[in-house]
Every structure is written in structure tokens, then in C-alpha cells.
Design a protein around this motif. Structure first.
Motif, PDB file in Angstrom:
ATOM      1  N   GLY A 142       0.813  -1.209   0.000  1.00 67.98           N
ATOM      2  CA  GLY A 142       0.000   0.000   0.000  1.00 67.98           C
ATOM      3  C   GLY A 142       0.850   1.263   0.000  1.00 67.98           C
ATOM      4  O   GLY A 142       2.068   1.234  -0.080  1.00 67.98           O
ATOM      5  N   ILE A 143       0.186   2.381   0.102  1.00 66.71           N
ATOM      6  CA  ILE A 143       0.845   3.682   0.088  1.00 66.71           C
ATOM      7  C   ILE A 143       0.915   4.201   1.516  1.00 66.71           C
ATOM      8  O   ILE A 143      -0.101   4.330   2.188  1.00 66.71           O
ATOM      9  N   ASN A 144       2.133   4.498   1.965  1.00 67.82           N
ATOM     10  CA  ASN A 144       2.273   5.027   3.320  1.00 67.82           C
ATOM     11  C   ASN A 144       2.279   6.554   3.291  1.00 67.82           C
ATOM     12  O   ASN A 144       2.187   7.177   2.233  1.00 67.82           O
ATOM     13  N   ASP A 145       2.417   7.176   4.447  1.00 69.47           N
ATOM     14  CA  ASP A 145       2.344   8.643   4.552  1.00 69.47           C
ATOM     15  C   ASP A 145       3.468   9.334   3.804  1.00 69.47           C
ATOM     16  O   ASP A 145       3.268  10.391   3.203  1.00 69.47           O
ATOM     17  N   GLN A 146       4.672   8.755   3.843  1.00 67.15           N
ATOM     18  CA  GLN A 146       5.797   9.377   3.150  1.00 67.15           C
ATOM     19  C   GLN A 146       5.585   9.382   1.637  1.00 67.15           C
ATOM     20  O   GLN A 146       5.886  10.368   0.960  1.00 67.15           O
ATOM     21  N   MET A 147       5.055   8.298   1.120  1.00 64.45           N
ATOM     22  CA  MET A 147       4.797   8.224  -0.320  1.00 64.45           C
ATOM     23  C   MET A 147       3.706   9.219  -0.720  1.00 64.45           C
ATOM     24  O   MET A 147       3.796   9.884  -1.750  1.00 64.45           O
ATOM     25  N   ARG A 148       2.682   9.346   0.094  1.00 63.59           N
ATOM     26  CA  ARG A 148       1.596  10.286  -0.178  1.00 63.59           C
ATOM     27  C   ARG A 148       2.110  11.728  -0.152  1.00 63.59           C
ATOM     28  O   ARG A 148       1.789  12.538  -1.021  1.00 63.59           O
ATOM     29  N   LYS A 149       2.953  12.042   0.842  1.00 59.32           N
ATOM     30  CA  LYS A 149       3.516  13.390   0.956  1.00 59.32           C
ATOM     31  C   LYS A 149       4.401  13.700  -0.259  1.00 59.32           C
ATOM     32  O   LYS A 149       4.347  14.803  -0.804  1.00 59.32           O
ATOM     33  N   TYR A 150       5.210  12.740  -0.685  1.00 50.71           N
ATOM     34  CA  TYR A 150       6.063  12.935  -1.862  1.00 50.71           C
ATOM     35  C   TYR A 150       5.204  13.204  -3.092  1.00 50.71           C
ATOM     36  O   TYR A 150       5.488  14.096  -3.889  1.00 50.71           O
ATOM     37  N   GLY A 151       4.134  12.453  -3.269  1.00 55.60           N
ATOM     38  CA  GLY A 151       3.238  12.656  -4.404  1.00 55.60           C
ATOM     39  C   GLY A 151       2.601  14.033  -4.394  1.00 55.60           C
ATOM     40  O   GLY A 151       2.511  14.699  -5.426  1.00 55.60           O
ATOM     41  N   GLU A 152       2.178  14.492  -3.223  1.00 53.65           N
ATOM     42  CA  GLU A 152       1.578  15.829  -3.118  1.00 53.65           C
ATOM     43  C   GLU A 152       2.607  16.909  -3.431  1.00 53.65           C
ATOM     44  O   GLU A 152       2.301  17.895  -4.098  1.00 53.65           O
ATOM     45  N   ASP A 153       3.824  16.732  -2.915  1.00 48.70           N
ATOM     46  CA  ASP A 153       4.883  17.714  -3.183  1.00 48.70           C
ATOM     47  C   ASP A 153       5.203  17.782  -4.678  1.00 48.70           C
ATOM     48  O   ASP A 153       5.415  18.860  -5.233  1.00 48.70           O
ATOM     49  N   MET A 154       5.248  16.646  -5.326  1.00 48.37           N
ATOM     50  CA  MET A 154       5.545  16.633  -6.764  1.00 48.37           C
ATOM     51  C   MET A 154       4.420  17.294  -7.570  1.00 48.37           C
ATOM     52  O   MET A 154       4.679  17.980  -8.556  1.00 48.37           O
TER      53      MET A 154
ATOM     54  N   VAL B 164       2.609  19.795  -6.582  1.00 48.46           N
ATOM     55  CA  VAL B 164       2.789  21.238  -6.403  1.00 48.46           C
ATOM     56  C   VAL B 164       3.904  21.738  -7.316  1.00 48.46           C
ATOM     57  O   VAL B 164       3.772  22.770  -7.967  1.00 48.46           O
ATOM     58  N   VAL B 165       4.997  20.989  -7.380  1.00 42.17           N
ATOM     59  CA  VAL B 165       6.123  21.398  -8.223  1.00 42.17           C
ATOM     60  C   VAL B 165       5.691  21.434  -9.685  1.00 42.17           C
ATOM     61  O   VAL B 165       5.981  22.388 -10.412  1.00 42.17           O
ATOM     62  N   TYR B 166       5.006  20.401 -10.147  1.00 40.05           N
ATOM     63  CA  TYR B 166       4.603  20.347 -11.556  1.00 40.05           C
ATOM     64  C   TYR B 166       3.566  21.412 -11.904  1.00 40.05           C
ATOM     65  O   TYR B 166       3.552  21.930 -12.998  1.00 40.05           O
ATOM     66  N   LYS B 167       2.698  21.749 -10.970  1.00 40.43           N
ATOM     67  CA  LYS B 167       1.688  22.773 -11.244  1.00 40.43           C
ATOM     68  C   LYS B 167       2.293  24.174 -11.290  1.00 40.43           C
ATOM     69  O   LYS B 167       1.841  25.027 -12.034  1.00 40.43           O
ATOM     70  N   ASN B 168       3.329  24.428 -10.486  1.00 37.66           N
ATOM     71  CA  ASN B 168       3.918  25.757 -10.412  1.00 37.66           C
ATOM     72  C   ASN B 168       5.076  25.953 -11.382  1.00 37.66           C
ATOM     73  O   ASN B 168       5.567  27.062 -11.520  1.00 37.66           O
ATOM     74  N   ARG B 169       5.528  24.882 -12.015  1.00 36.61           N
ATOM     75  CA  ARG B 169       6.675  24.987 -12.906  1.00 36.61           C
ATOM     76  C   ARG B 169       6.250  25.582 -14.240  1.00 36.61           C
ATOM     77  O   ARG B 169       5.296  25.114 -14.855  1.00 36.61           O
ATOM     78  N   PRO B 170       6.954  26.605 -14.727  1.00 34.07           N
ATOM     79  CA  PRO B 170       6.613  27.169 -16.030  1.00 34.07           C
ATOM     80  C   PRO B 170       6.891  26.168 -17.152  1.00 34.07           C
ATOM     81  O   PRO B 170       7.774  25.330 -17.041  1.00 34.07           O
ATOM     82  N   LYS B 171       6.137  26.272 -18.216  1.00 30.47           N
ATOM     83  CA  LYS B 171       6.275  25.326 -19.317  1.00 30.47           C
ATOM     84  C   LYS B 171       7.381  25.716 -20.283  1.00 30.47           C
ATOM     85  O   LYS B 171       7.812  24.910 -21.075  1.00 30.47           O
ATOM     86  N   HIS B 172       7.836  26.965 -20.235  1.00 31.08           N
ATOM     87  CA  HIS B 172       8.858  27.432 -21.161  1.00 31.08           C
ATOM     88  C   HIS B 172      10.100  27.844 -20.384  1.00 31.08           C
ATOM     89  O   HIS B 172      10.004  28.451 -19.330  1.00 31.08           O
ATOM     90  N   GLY B 173      11.260  27.535 -20.956  1.00 35.39           N
ATOM     91  CA  GLY B 173      12.518  27.822 -20.293  1.00 35.39           C
ATOM     92  C   GLY B 173      12.788  29.295 -20.103  1.00 35.39           C
ATOM     93  O   GLY B 173      13.555  29.675 -19.243  1.00 35.39           O
TER      94      GLY B 173
END
Length: 59
Positions: free
Chosen positions: A5-17, A19-28
């Protein structure tokens, strides 16, 4: 010891990722990396080619 199953650390890592992907600009360019546009590069090479052809025809 087997982990299933998915533990708390895995869930936290997924949530953090997410956030990173949503806030990352698409163009360099937004990160300050300015790469030349492909159209501009092709236009410059075409211009140089035309100039070389014209000069060679005049000689």
C-alpha cells in the motif's frame, strides 16, 4: 517485514511533486534561459545562403 500500500511518506512525496509540476513554467524563458527561436535560426541560415548564392552569381 513486507510493505504494502501507500504510506504517509509516499503520499507526501506525491503531493509535493504535484505542487512542483503545477507551479513549474512550461517554457525555459521564464527560468531565465533564453534559447533562440527555431524560426529565427532558420531565417538567419536562409539569409546567409541567399547572400552566398548572390555573391557567387555575381563573381
Amino acid at each position: 517485514m513486507s510493505v504494502t500500500g501507500i504510506n504517509d511518506q509516499m503520499r507526501k512525496y506525491g503531493e509535493d511533486m504535484e505542487v512542483v509540476y503545477k507551479n513549474r513554467p512550461k517554457h525555459g524563458k521564464e527560468y531565465g534561459i533564453k534559447r533562440p527561436d527555431t524560426r529565427n535560426i532558420i531565417a538567419v541560415f536562409a539569409g546567409i545562403f541567399v547572400i552566398v548564392v548572390v555573391i557567387s552569381q555575381l563573381m
